[in-house]
Design an enzyme around this catalytic site. Structure first.
Site: not given
Ligand code: UT7
Length: 326
Positions: A115, A252, A282
């Protein structure tokens, strides 16, 4: 004392015609439009058709950037293409763009910083120009992440999109002051200890396959804002400026929450932030030139503006560039 600067002559971009909305995912995986919007700010993303590749999209973006610059392909003597999704393991996608543009002189190579690729490529092109090894460079970010996604993994497949963006840089004499047009400062960083947090689980030298993207999103998120703001603070310090001097912040586009938190921590006003993550998702190395091209064409970014670019991604890699628009 006069100095050579790399000024921006033109921008261009290409997005595949097919748009996939959050609702389109609801039948494929256990997710919702509401979750994706709230956690990422993404509403839709473009998806490559069978005939769209990193090379074809990069070529299209490059041609539009050349048109905007009022130049023809033969005016270019350096092409740097940033991608993590090349058409082939080799030769470089940049060389294939060079041949499609009909350029038979100069040189071309790819940059792989995921990225952060566009910021790395822009910085590299600037150094070649300032050293006199190139006069006009095409810097391209082009990605087909849809082809390395695990479409059963809801934690990653909703986040990414395809597309390409390009800028034309040209050598120009500057006074050597911060009032000069062109790239004024760049800072690059990497730290390979974070490999496991964002990587592709295949490669020519290991599995012999292309592999799929794997990410511990929460871990990446935890590091992102600190790394982004550190490298931008270093860039401000190198120029002796502050957030109030920046006209446009073009980050980004990974996640709206990361962008907003970074801008807030830096003290950059929300109305100066160029945000495309809602429409593009992204697009890795393509996200900054796609956002730049949109903001140039809709009249926001104009001559004399001080524009701050920033990226962070797999590796980890991260970096920032400050450019005065020409
Ligand atoms: O470009 C390179 C750099 N990349 C990034 O910058 C990405 C950085 N990370 C992020 O943007 C965020 O961490 C995400 C968008 C990937 C995830 O958001 P989050 O607020 O960190 O969510 P999380 O990973 O803590 O997940 C929260 C919950 C989980 O369920 P439990 O364990 O709380 O029951 C996940 O399983 O959300 C669940 N979850 C989803 N639910 C519905 C994860 N993906 C999804 C989904 N739909 N697509």
């Amino acid at each position: 004392m006069t100095t050579i600067r790399s000024i921006v002559r033109g921008t261009g971009s290409y997005l595949p015609a097919r748009v996939m909305s959050n609702l389109d995912f609801e039948g494929i995986i256990d997710t919702s439009d509401e979750w994706i919007r709230q956690r990422t700010g993404i509403a839709r993303r473009h998806m490559a058709a069978a005939e769209d590749t990193t090379v074809s999209m990069g070529e299209a973006a490059a041609r539009r950037a050349l048109d905007a610059a009022g130049l023809v392909p033969d005016d270019i003597d350096l092409i740097i293409l940033a991608t993590a999704t090349p058409d082939n393991t080799f030769p470089a996608s940049s060389v294939q763009v060079q041949s499609r543009l009909g350029i038979e002189h100069g040189f071309a190579f790819d940059v792989q910083a995921v990225c952060s690729g566009f910021v790395y490529a822009l910085t590299t092109a600037d150094l070649y120009i300032r050293n006199g090894m190139a006069r006009r460079a095409l810097v391209i970010g082009s990605e087909t992440f849809s082809r390395i996604l695990d479409w059963t993994d809801r934690t990653t497949c909703v986040l990414f999109g395809d597309g390409a963006g390009a800028v034309v840089l040209e050598a120009s004499e500057g006074a050597g002051t911060l009032e000069d047009e062109g790239i004024l400062v760049s800072k690059l960083r990497s730290d390979g200890r974070h490999k496991e947090k964002l990587y592709v689980d295949g490669g020519p030298s290991t599995t012999g396959t292309v592999g799929k993207l794997r990410m511990e999103g929460r871990e990446v998120f935890k590091h992102a804002v600190g790394m982004i703001t550190d490298v931008i603070d270093d860039s401000f310090a190198a120029m002796g400026i502050g957030p109030e001097d920046i006209d446009w912040f073009v980050p980004h586009q990974a996640n709206r929450r990361i962008i907003e938190a970074s801008a807030k921590k830096l003290g950059i006003a929300p109305e100066k932030v160029v945000m495309t993550v809602e429409d593009h998702g992204n697009t890795s190395a393509a996200s900054i030139p796609l956002a730049l091209d949109r903001a140039v064409r809709d009249g926001r970014i104009g001559k004399g503006d001080l524009v701050l670019l920033e990226a962070m991604g797999g590796g980890f890699t991260w970096g920032a560039t400050i450019v005065r628009w020409s």
